[in-house]
Design a protein around this motif. Structure first.
Motif, PDB file in Angstrom:
ATOM      1  N   TRP A 237       0.842  -1.204   0.000  1.00 24.36           N
ATOM      2  CA  TRP A 237       0.000   0.000   0.000  1.00 24.36           C
ATOM      3  C   TRP A 237       0.876   1.252   0.000  1.00 24.36           C
ATOM      4  O   TRP A 237       0.608   2.207  -0.731  1.00 24.36           O
ATOM      5  CB  TRP A 237      -0.917  -0.025   1.223  1.00 24.36           C
ATOM      6  N   LEU A 238       1.935   1.253   0.793  1.00 27.27           N
ATOM      7  CA  LEU A 238       2.810   2.421   0.890  1.00 27.27           C
ATOM      8  C   LEU A 238       3.742   2.568  -0.305  1.00 27.27           C
ATOM      9  O   LEU A 238       3.850   3.637  -0.898  1.00 27.27           O
ATOM     10  CB  LEU A 238       3.661   2.325   2.159  1.00 27.27           C
ATOM     11  N   TYR A 239       4.437   1.499  -0.651  1.00 28.81           N
ATOM     12  CA  TYR A 239       5.517   1.590  -1.624  1.00 28.81           C
ATOM     13  C   TYR A 239       5.032   1.489  -3.067  1.00 28.81           C
ATOM     14  O   TYR A 239       5.724   1.965  -3.976  1.00 28.81           O
ATOM     15  CB  TYR A 239       6.567   0.505  -1.356  1.00 28.81           C
ATOM     16  N   GLN A 240       3.886   0.885  -3.288  1.00 23.66           N
ATOM     17  CA  GLN A 240       3.422   0.706  -4.669  1.00 23.66           C
ATOM     18  C   GLN A 240       2.037   1.316  -4.913  1.00 23.66           C
ATOM     19  O   GLN A 240       1.859   2.131  -5.810  1.00 23.66           O
ATOM     20  CB  GLN A 240       3.406  -0.786  -5.027  1.00 23.66           C
ATOM     21  N   HIS A 241       1.056   0.946  -4.114  1.00 22.94           N
ATOM     22  CA  HIS A 241      -0.329   1.288  -4.435  1.00 22.94           C
ATOM     23  C   HIS A 241      -0.618   2.787  -4.430  1.00 22.94           C
ATOM     24  O   HIS A 241      -1.262   3.297  -5.357  1.00 22.94           O
ATOM     25  CB  HIS A 241      -1.273   0.577  -3.460  1.00 22.94           C
ATOM     26  N   ARG A 250      -6.433   9.911  -4.125  1.00 23.08           N
ATOM     27  CA  ARG A 250      -5.789   9.870  -2.810  1.00 23.08           C
ATOM     28  C   ARG A 250      -6.478  10.802  -1.814  1.00 23.08           C
ATOM     29  O   ARG A 250      -6.557  10.492  -0.623  1.00 23.08           O
ATOM     30  CB  ARG A 250      -4.307  10.207  -2.938  1.00 23.08           C
ATOM     31  N   ARG A 251      -6.968  11.942  -2.280  1.00 22.69           N
ATOM     32  CA  ARG A 251      -7.685  12.840  -1.370  1.00 22.69           C
ATOM     33  C   ARG A 251      -8.961  12.190  -0.842  1.00 22.69           C
ATOM     34  O   ARG A 251      -9.428  12.512   0.258  1.00 22.69           O
ATOM     35  CB  ARG A 251      -8.005  14.156  -2.079  1.00 22.69           C
ATOM     36  N   ALA A 252      -9.520  11.262  -1.608  1.00 20.58           N
ATOM     37  CA  ALA A 252     -10.738  10.569  -1.183  1.00 20.58           C
ATOM     38  C   ALA A 252     -10.448   9.286  -0.410  1.00 20.58           C
ATOM     39  O   ALA A 252     -11.386   8.607   0.031  1.00 20.58           O
ATOM     40  CB  ALA A 252     -11.600  10.238  -2.414  1.00 20.58           C
ATOM     41  N   ASP A 253      -9.187   8.959  -0.207  1.00 17.16           N
ATOM     42  CA  ASP A 253      -8.805   7.713   0.455  1.00 17.16           C
ATOM     43  C   ASP A 253      -8.911   7.885   1.977  1.00 17.16           C
ATOM     44  O   ASP A 253      -8.117   8.606   2.594  1.00 17.16           O
ATOM     45  CB  ASP A 253      -7.377   7.334   0.052  1.00 17.16           C
ATOM     46  N   VAL A 254      -9.878   7.208   2.577  1.00 18.03           N
ATOM     47  CA  VAL A 254     -10.127   7.331   4.018  1.00 18.03           C
ATOM     48  C   VAL A 254      -8.942   6.818   4.817  1.00 18.03           C
ATOM     49  O   VAL A 254      -8.552   7.407   5.838  1.00 18.03           O
ATOM     50  CB  VAL A 254     -11.420   6.580   4.396  1.00 18.03           C
ATOM     51  N   LEU A 255      -8.335   5.710   4.380  1.00 21.87           N
ATOM     52  CA  LEU A 255      -7.197   5.158   5.114  1.00 21.87           C
ATOM     53  C   LEU A 255      -6.023   6.126   5.110  1.00 21.87           C
ATOM     54  O   LEU A 255      -5.375   6.332   6.151  1.00 21.87           O
ATOM     55  CB  LEU A 255      -6.784   3.821   4.509  1.00 21.87           C
ATOM     56  N   LEU A 256      -5.715   6.726   3.972  1.00 19.91           N
ATOM     57  CA  LEU A 256      -4.601   7.658   3.914  1.00 19.91           C
ATOM     58  C   LEU A 256      -4.834   8.837   4.851  1.00 19.91           C
ATOM     59  O   LEU A 256      -3.908   9.273   5.555  1.00 19.91           O
ATOM     60  CB  LEU A 256      -4.388   8.148   2.484  1.00 19.91           C
ATOM     61  N   ALA A 257      -6.056   9.334   4.894  1.00 19.82           N
ATOM     62  CA  ALA A 257      -6.368  10.434   5.821  1.00 19.82           C
ATOM     63  C   ALA A 257      -6.159  10.004   7.263  1.00 19.82           C
ATOM     64  O   ALA A 257      -5.622  10.764   8.088  1.00 19.82           O
ATOM     65  CB  ALA A 257      -7.798  10.907   5.597  1.00 19.82           C
ATOM     66  N   THR A 282     -13.032  -5.878   0.464  1.00 16.93           N
ATOM     67  CA  THR A 282     -12.957  -4.601   1.177  1.00 16.93           C
ATOM     68  C   THR A 282     -11.828  -3.712   0.667  1.00 16.93           C
ATOM     69  O   THR A 282     -11.708  -2.559   1.102  1.00 16.93           O
ATOM     70  CB  THR A 282     -12.756  -4.832   2.683  1.00 16.93           C
ATOM     71  N   ALA A 283     -10.995  -4.210  -0.221  1.00 10.54           N
ATOM     72  CA  ALA A 283      -9.888  -3.407  -0.756  1.00 10.54           C
ATOM     73  C   ALA A 283      -9.830  -3.597  -2.270  1.00 10.54           C
ATOM     74  O   ALA A 283     -10.105  -4.682  -2.781  1.00 10.54           O
ATOM     75  CB  ALA A 283      -8.565  -3.829  -0.131  1.00 10.54           C
ATOM     76  N   ARG A 284      -9.486  -2.534  -2.975  1.00 13.22           N
ATOM     77  CA  ARG A 284      -9.294  -2.653  -4.428  1.00 13.22           C
ATOM     78  C   ARG A 284      -7.898  -2.180  -4.767  1.00 13.22           C
ATOM     79  O   ARG A 284      -7.538  -1.022  -4.563  1.00 13.22           O
ATOM     80  CB  ARG A 284     -10.315  -1.821  -5.204  1.00 13.22           C
ATOM     81  N   TRP A 285      -7.094  -3.100  -5.291  1.00 13.63           N
ATOM     82  CA  TRP A 285      -5.746  -2.772  -5.726  1.00 13.63           C
ATOM     83  C   TRP A 285      -5.701  -2.486  -7.227  1.00 13.63           C
ATOM     84  O   TRP A 285      -4.714  -1.932  -7.723  1.00 13.63           O
ATOM     85  CB  TRP A 285      -4.801  -3.915  -5.396  1.00 13.63           C
ATOM     86  N   SER A 286      -6.716  -2.883  -7.976  1.00 15.92           N
ATOM     87  CA  SER A 286      -6.778  -2.612  -9.410  1.00 15.92           C
ATOM     88  C   SER A 286      -6.945  -1.117  -9.657  1.00 15.92           C
ATOM     89  O   SER A 286      -7.468  -0.389  -8.809  1.00 15.92           O
ATOM     90  CB  SER A 286      -7.947  -3.375 -10.043  1.00 15.92           C
ATOM     91  N   PHE A 287      -6.539  -0.664 -10.839  1.00 16.54           N
ATOM     92  CA  PHE A 287      -6.685   0.747 -11.173  1.00 16.54           C
ATOM     93  C   PHE A 287      -6.720   0.925 -12.685  1.00 16.54           C
ATOM     94  O   PHE A 287      -6.392   0.006 -13.439  1.00 16.54           O
ATOM     95  CB  PHE A 287      -5.564   1.589 -10.552  1.00 16.54           C
ATOM     96  N   ARG A 288      -7.100   2.120 -13.105  1.00 17.09           N
ATOM     97  CA  ARG A 288      -7.222   2.430 -14.527  1.00 17.09           C
ATOM     98  C   ARG A 288      -6.734   3.845 -14.779  1.00 17.09           C
ATOM     99  O   ARG A 288      -6.900   4.731 -13.933  1.00 17.09           O
ATOM    100  CB  ARG A 288      -8.682   2.320 -14.957  1.00 17.09           C
TER     101      ARG A 288
END
Length: 519
Positions: A237-241, A250-257, A282-288
């Motif tokens: 999550w830290l080094y790649q995602h 990222r501004r909408a990422d509750v965990l990062l906040a 509960t987690a999505r690592w995929s992206f577009r």
């Protein structure tokens, strides 16, 4: 005096902005091109993501990194040019460099020349840089550590006790990433000046990760596994995602906040990672992301698997719904990246499809043992998932989901050799595989995969698979180019794909080039 531990890494890049990621030795303020961010802490380590805004599309902007006002990048005396941010030009055809499977640091005698390092030198000497570098799995080998990593482990615990020389927890993952990405100055510079997106594969956690329900039952019963998977997913999550995401995402990422608001976000990240492993929906690592008229969809084919006593699928229901929604037309080119090749050589595809019902007959039976021994765990081994995605892609190619793209290409790695496959019947559907960056296949496995690529064996393999009820897939395909077993990096444009292999530690040569369009 604080300094850089790792980075800078140039991650998300758009038409008018970019994200620079760093890890620092102490808490500090990080400044890039006039934009300053305070570091946040996770388990005593310090990170920052700096979003640079206000750039022009198609521009090239040199940058420096300052910590508490002191310049730390570029490093004094470096042989490499100043790092730059190249924003996306929507009017220019993009190029996507990609590959997978990199053991580093490693000896050239055993693992060959590092394709990423040679690629960095080629860019330094004037080669055309890609729009993005896509790293699709096995960026680090948590289950195959080298001497330097093992020396670090011995300084923390008894390496003779489980998990032995494998990575045990988050702290060891941080050192594993540092060794992989910071010990070679060429690769460190490459990551600072080319936009990098990435997704994991099994060795980022452990060989055969999530291969089956039986595997999960066995591994979760081991006393050391909880720290390993929590550390692995948290580090990912830290080094790649995080760098895969746009600033808005990222501004909408509750965990990062939550992590940023905490004095140290380690506990919050651990809770998230443990749940993400236990409940993958509960987690999505995929992206577009889109590069002008090229769409790139990167799908997680490891952590998102659905593995229960009743059901098995490559993607859980929520992940499949998200993935299916991304498979549309109205673009010139659709690139679908999965660490695992979607279209394997047909012989291997039918072998894996045959094995799936055999393995389902018993958790300790021959089929399950063969699955793990021969790594029969690709899309073909999840037949319902394969067929659903193949039907969706066929609809895209036939114009049922918007105007059909000129080409649709799956990008894959994992298998430690490279090839090009094409769908039959004139369909503009391709499979491009590039692997490894640095970890060549040898011995019996190399010979077996060479044999499996012989086209004359496709028919007998299909007939053999029918003995367990395997149906013909929605479309068929064959290898048109390859296989090659070199360390390599591939570059895809809307018209062509080119594989390059190290000619020396500081240069590349073209291994093969092929067209992706009939015209």
């Amino acid at each position: 005096m604080t300094g850089l531990v790792l980075g800078p890494l140039l991650r998300w890049v758009g038409e008018r902005g970019a994200t620079v990621w760093v890890e620092t030795a102490e808490p500090c303020e990080v400044t890039v091109l006039g934009r300053t961010e305070r570091t946040f802490a996770v388990h005593g380590h310090h990170y920052a993501l700096i979003d640079v805004e206000g750039l022009e599309p198609g521009s090239t902007t040199p940058y420096e990194v300052h910590l508490d006002g002191r310049r730390v990048w570029p490093e004094a005396g470096s042989e490499f040019p100043t790092s730059v941010i190249r924003t996306v030009d929507p009017e220019r055809a993009p190029s996507v460099a990609f590959g997978s499977c990199r053991i580093a640091p490693a000896a050239t005698a055993t693992h060959g020349v590092d394709a990423l390092s040679a690629y960095a030198h080629a860019l330094k000497d004037g080669a055309e840089p890609p729009t993005v570098l896509l790293m699709i799995g096995d960026q680090v080998y948590a289950d195959g550590t080298g001497e330097r990593m093992q020396a670090f482990i011995r300084g923390r615990r008894d390496i003779t006790e489980e998990p032995g020389a494998e990575i045990a927890d988050f702290e060891e993952y941080t050192e594993l990433y540092r060794l992989a990405w910071a010990t070679d100055p060429a690769v460190r510079w490459l990551f600072s000046t080319v936009s990098v997106r990435s997704v994991f594969d099994d060795h980022d956690v452990r060989d055969d990760w999530n291969t089956s329900y039986a595997w999960r039952k066995e591994i979760t019963a081991l006393p050391w596994w909880r720290d390993r998977i929590v550390g692995g997913l948290g580090a990912y999550w830290l080094y790649q995602h995080l760098g895969n995401l746009s600033p808005d995402e990222r501004r909408a990422d509750v965990l990062l906040a939550e992590v940023r608001a905490a004095g140290d976000g380690g506990a919050a990240l651990d809770t998230f990672a443990e749940r993400a492993d236990r409940e993958p929906e509960t987690a999505r690592w995929s992206f577009r992301f889109d590069l002008g008229r090229t769409r790139v969809v990167v799908v997680d084919s490891r952590a998102a698997r659905l593995l229960t006593a009743e059901r098995r699928a490559m993607l859980d229901d929520a992940e499949h719904a998200w993935f299916d929604a991304q498979l549309t037309g109205d673009v010139d080119q659709l690139l679908i990246a999965s660490s695992l090749p979607f279209l394997l050589p047909p012989v291997i595809h039918y072998a894996e499809a045959w094995n799936e019902p055999v393995a389902a007959r018993g958790e300790r039976g021959f089929g399950e043992k063969l699955r793990r021994f021969a790594d029969l765990e690709h899309w073909a081994a999840f037949r319902l998932s394969f067929d659903a995605v193949a039907r969706a892609v066929l609809e895209v190619a036939q114009g049922a989901r918007g105007n059909a793209p000129r080409s649709i290409a799956f990008l894959g790695g994992d298998i430690h050799y490279s090839y090009l496959a094409r769908a039959k019947g004139g369909l503009p559907i391709f499979q491009i595989v590039c692997s490894p960056f640095r970890n060549p296949l040898t011995g019996v496995m190399k010979w077996a995969n060479q044999l499996a690529s012989v086209r004359l064996l496709n028919g007998p393999a299909r007939l053999f698979a029918r003995t367990t009820g395997v149906r013909r897939p929605p479309f068929t395909w064959h290898l048109t180019d390859g296989p090659w077993f070199n360390n390599a990096i591939a570059t895809v444009t809307p018209n062509t794909v080119t594989w390059q292999t190290p000619n020396s530690p500081t240069s590349l040569r073209v291994l093969h080039s092929a067209a992706l369009r009939d015209d």
